[in-house]
Write an enzyme that holds these catalytic residues in place. Structure first.
Site, PDB file in Angstrom:
ATOM      1  N   ASP A  38       0.887  -1.164   0.000  1.00  0.00           N
ATOM      2  CA  ASP A  38       0.000   0.000   0.000  1.00  0.00           C
ATOM      3  C   ASP A  38       0.926   1.215   0.000  1.00  0.00           C
ATOM      4  OD1 ASP A  38      -1.409   2.240   0.864  1.00  0.00           O
ATOM      5  OD2 ASP A  38      -2.701   1.096   2.197  1.00  0.00           O
ATOM      6  N   VAL A  39       0.881   2.015  -1.050  1.00  0.00           N
ATOM      7  CA  VAL A  39       1.857   3.115  -1.178  1.00  0.00           C
ATOM      8  C   VAL A  39       1.702   4.201  -0.114  1.00  0.00           C
ATOM      9  CG1 VAL A  39       2.222   2.803  -3.663  1.00  0.00           C
ATOM     10  CG2 VAL A  39       0.469   4.414  -2.864  1.00  0.00           C
TER      11      VAL A  39
ATOM     12  N   ASN B 171       2.353   6.012  -9.904  1.00  0.00           N
ATOM     13  CA  ASN B 171       1.078   6.038 -10.622  1.00  0.00           C
ATOM     14  C   ASN B 171      -0.156   5.793  -9.760  1.00  0.00           C
ATOM     15  OD1 ASN B 171      -0.699   5.482 -13.160  1.00  0.00           O
ATOM     16  ND2 ASN B 171      -0.818   3.587 -11.968  1.00  0.00           N
TER      17      ASN B 171
ATOM     18  N   TYR C   1      -9.433  15.190  -4.684  1.00  0.00           N
ATOM     19  CA  TYR C   1      -8.620  14.733  -5.824  1.00  0.00           C
ATOM     20  C   TYR C   1      -7.856  15.908  -6.454  1.00  0.00           C
ATOM     21  CZ  TYR C   1      -7.549  12.255 -10.216  1.00  0.00           C
ATOM     22  OH  TYR C   1      -6.908  11.672 -11.300  1.00  0.00           O
TER      23      TYR C   1
ATOM     24  N   LYS D 197      -3.710  16.479  -6.635  1.00  0.00           N
ATOM     25  CA  LYS D 197      -2.938  16.622  -7.878  1.00  0.00           C
ATOM     26  C   LYS D 197      -2.278  18.012  -7.953  1.00  0.00           C
ATOM     27  CE  LYS D 197      -4.026  12.490  -9.462  1.00  0.00           C
ATOM     28  NZ  LYS D 197      -3.064  11.384  -9.521  1.00  0.00           N
TER      29      LYS D 197
HETATM   30  P1  NAD Z   1      -7.156   2.556 -12.016  1.00  0.00           P
HETATM   31  O1  NAD Z   1      -8.196   2.582 -10.957  1.00  0.00           O
HETATM   32  O2  NAD Z   1      -7.288   1.587 -13.130  1.00  0.00           O
HETATM   33  O3  NAD Z   1      -5.700   2.370 -11.388  1.00  0.00           O
HETATM   34  C1  NAD Z   1      -5.320   2.833 -10.124  1.00  0.00           C
HETATM   35  C2  NAD Z   1      -4.453   1.782  -9.506  1.00  0.00           C
HETATM   36  O4  NAD Z   1      -3.949   2.254  -8.242  1.00  0.00           O
HETATM   37  C3  NAD Z   1      -5.235   0.490  -9.207  1.00  0.00           C
HETATM   38  O5  NAD Z   1      -4.491  -0.613  -9.706  1.00  0.00           O
HETATM   39  C4  NAD Z   1      -5.318   0.455  -7.690  1.00  0.00           C
HETATM   40  O6  NAD Z   1      -5.334  -0.841  -7.142  1.00  0.00           O
HETATM   41  C5  NAD Z   1      -4.015   1.175  -7.324  1.00  0.00           C
HETATM   42  N1  NAD Z   1      -4.039   1.666  -5.948  1.00  0.00           N
HETATM   43  C6  NAD Z   1      -5.017   2.342  -5.325  1.00  0.00           C
HETATM   44  N2  NAD Z   1      -4.663   2.593  -4.049  1.00  0.00           N
HETATM   45  C7  NAD Z   1      -3.426   2.066  -3.876  1.00  0.00           C
HETATM   46  C8  NAD Z   1      -2.523   2.000  -2.796  1.00  0.00           C
HETATM   47  N3  NAD Z   1      -2.838   2.534  -1.610  1.00  0.00           N
HETATM   48  N4  NAD Z   1      -1.337   1.371  -2.977  1.00  0.00           N
HETATM   49  C9  NAD Z   1      -1.012   0.827  -4.156  1.00  0.00           C
HETATM   50  N5  NAD Z   1      -1.826   0.852  -5.227  1.00  0.00           N
HETATM   51  C10 NAD Z   1      -3.020   1.463  -5.081  1.00  0.00           C
HETATM   52  O7  NAD Z   1      -7.114   4.042 -12.595  1.00  0.00           O
HETATM   53  P2  NAD Z   1      -6.111   4.749 -13.630  1.00  0.00           P
HETATM   54  O8  NAD Z   1      -6.926   5.633 -14.443  1.00  0.00           O
HETATM   55  O9  NAD Z   1      -5.239   3.761 -14.293  1.00  0.00           O
HETATM   56  O10 NAD Z   1      -5.276   5.682 -12.627  1.00  0.00           O
HETATM   57  C11 NAD Z   1      -3.858   5.693 -12.565  1.00  0.00           C
HETATM   58  C12 NAD Z   1      -3.369   7.091 -12.242  1.00  0.00           C
HETATM   59  O11 NAD Z   1      -3.708   7.966 -13.319  1.00  0.00           O
HETATM   60  C13 NAD Z   1      -3.992   7.710 -10.980  1.00  0.00           C
HETATM   61  O12 NAD Z   1      -3.006   8.410 -10.263  1.00  0.00           O
HETATM   62  C14 NAD Z   1      -5.032   8.672 -11.553  1.00  0.00           C
HETATM   63  O13 NAD Z   1      -5.285   9.750 -10.673  1.00  0.00           O
HETATM   64  C15 NAD Z   1      -4.317   9.125 -12.809  1.00  0.00           C
HETATM   65  N6  NAD Z   1      -5.209   9.705 -13.815  1.00  0.00           N
HETATM   66  C16 NAD Z   1      -6.118   8.952 -14.488  1.00  0.00           C
HETATM   67  C17 NAD Z   1      -6.935   9.556 -15.433  1.00  0.00           C
HETATM   68  C18 NAD Z   1      -7.958   8.792 -16.237  1.00  0.00           C
HETATM   69  O14 NAD Z   1      -8.708   9.424 -16.989  1.00  0.00           O
HETATM   70  N7  NAD Z   1      -8.042   7.474 -16.148  1.00  0.00           N
HETATM   71  C19 NAD Z   1      -6.826  10.927 -15.682  1.00  0.00           C
HETATM   72  C20 NAD Z   1      -5.891  11.669 -14.964  1.00  0.00           C
HETATM   73  C21 NAD Z   1      -5.085  11.048 -14.039  1.00  0.00           C
END
Ligand code: NAD
Length: 270
Positions: free
Chosen positions: A68-69, A95, A168, A172
Site C-alpha cells: 500500500d503506497v 502512478n 482529488y 494533484k
Molecule cells: P485505475 O483505478 O485503473 O488504477 C489505479 C491503480 O492504483 C489500481 O491498480 C489500484 O489498485 C491502485 N491503488 C489504489 N490505491 C493504492 C494503494 N494505496 N497502494 C497501491 N496501489 C493502489 O485508474 P487509472 O486511471 O489507471 O489511474 C492511474 C493514475 O492515473 C492515478 O493516479 C489517476 O489519478 C491518474 N489519472 C487517471 C486519469 C484517467 O482518466 N483514467 C486521468 C488523470 C489522471
C-alpha cells in the site's frame, strides 16, 4: 512502439500497476527493455500475477511487489524487495491513485484523508525511497545518462478546478509542486523528476464517464482532439520521459489530454 534498446539494462517500478494506466506503463516499459516491478494491493494479486506472466511470455522480466503506497513500512519493504531482486532501481512511475468523490459540503474527513494519503503522501513516500536508492547506487552512464528518473502521474486537475472532487484536485495540485521541488533539489545529481497530466483516459477509475453513449458524448465535448484517451497514450509518453531521449527535461508536466486544457468552451468565442 519503442524497441528494447530504449531502456535495456534499467529497472523500473510502477505503482498501482495491476490495472489501467499503470498496467499499460508496466507492459510498455518491459517492451522497451526494462525489468519491471509490478506494484499492487493485496486484493489485486491475481491481476498482478497475470500481468507479470504476460510480460514474461513476451520475453520480458517482471516481478510482482505488494504494498500500500500510503504506508511507510510497506513502501520501504517494497523498495528493499525490488533492489534485492534486480540490484537497483533506475525508474519510478508513481502512478497509484484513487478518487473518492463527493459534493464539498458532504465530503467526509475520511474521504479527504484517504485521497491525500494515497495520491500525495504515497507519491512522497515512493519518490523519497527512489531518490535514496539512486544516490546510494551512483552513476551508471553505460545504462542511462541520468542517475534516476521519476514520473509522477498527475492529472489535468492539477490545473482545472473540479467541483465535487476537491480532495482529488487538491492532491494533484499539491503533486505539481512536490514534483517540481524534488526536481529542483536533485537536478544537480542528474535525477530527473517530471509529471504526466492525463486527460480522460479509458480506465476503471472513470468508468461512469465513458461507459454509456450519453456519458461518452458529454465527455467528448471537453476533448478537442475528438477521442477518449487510451492507457497506451500515457504509457508511450512515460517511456519517452524516462529514456535518454528526454535527458534535458526535468521539472516539467507533460499534458497528454487531447487538448482538454485548451479551454474548449472558448472555441466558439466563449
Ligand atoms: P485505475 O483505478 O485503473 O488504477 C489505479 C491503480 O492504483 C489500481 O491498480 C489500484 O489498485 C491502485 N491503488 C489504489 N490505491 C493504492 C494503494 N494505496 N497502494 C497501491 N496501489 C493502489 O485508474 P487509472 O486511471 O489507471 O489511474 C492511474 C493514475 O492515473 C492515478 O493516479 C489517476 O489519478 C491518474 N489519472 C487517471 C486519469 C484517467 O482518466 N483514467 C486521468 C488523470 C489522471
Amino acid at each position: 512502439m519503442w524497441d528494447r534498446d530504449l531502456l535495456s539494462g534499467q529497472v523500473a517500478l510502477v505503482t498501482g500497476a495491476s490495472s489501467g494506466i499503470g498496467r499499460a506503463c508496466a507492459e510498455a516499459l518491459a517492451r522497451a527493455g526494462a525489468r519491471v516491478a509490478v506494484n499492487h494491493l493485496p486484493a489485486e494479486t491475481a491481476e498482478a500475477r497475470s500481468l507479470v506472466g504476460s510480460i514474461r511470455d513476451a520475453g520480458g522480466e517482471a516481478i510482482p511487489v505488494v504494498a500500500d503506497v500510503s504506508t511507510e513500512d510497506q513502501v520501504r519493504s517494497m523498495f528493499a524487495e525490488v533492489v534485492g531482486a534486480f540490484g537497483t532501481l533506475h525508474i519510478l512511475v508513481n502512478n497509484a491513485g484513487i478518487q473518492s468523490d463527493a459534493a464539498f459540503t458532504d465530503m467526509t474527513l475520511d474521504q479527504w484523508r484517504k485521497v491525500i494519503e494515497i495520491n500525495l503522501t504515497g507519491q512522497f513516500l515512493c519518490a523519497r525511497e527512489a531518490v535514496r536508492e539512486f544516490l546510494r547506487r551512483g552513476p551508471q552512464p553505460e545504462v542511462s545518462k541520468a542517475l534516476g528518473k521519476i514520473v509522477c502521474m498527475s492529472s489535468v486537475h492539477q490545473t482545472i478546478p473540479w467541483a465535487g472532487h476537491a480532495n482529488y484536485a487538491a492532491s494533484k495540485g499539491g503533486l505539481a509542486l512536490l514534483m517540481q521541488t524534488i526536481a529542483q533539489e536533485f537536478a544537480s545529481h542528474r535525477i530527473r523528476v517530471n509529471a504526466i497530466a492525463p486527460g480522460a483516459i479509458r480506465t476503471p477509475i472513470n468508468r461512469d464517464a465513458w461507459s454509456s453513449e450519453e456519458a461518452a458524448e458529454e465527455l467528448l465535448a471537453l476533448i478537442p482532439y475528438g477521442r477518449i484517451g487510451e492507457p497506451g497514450d500515457i504509457a508511450d509518453a512515460v517511456c519517452w520521459l524516462v529514456s535518454d531521449l528526454s535527458d534535458y527535461v526535468t521539472g516539467t508536466t507533460l499534458y497528454v489530454d487531447g487538448g482538454m486544457t485548451l479551454y474548449p468552451g472558448f472555441r466558439e468565442n466563449g
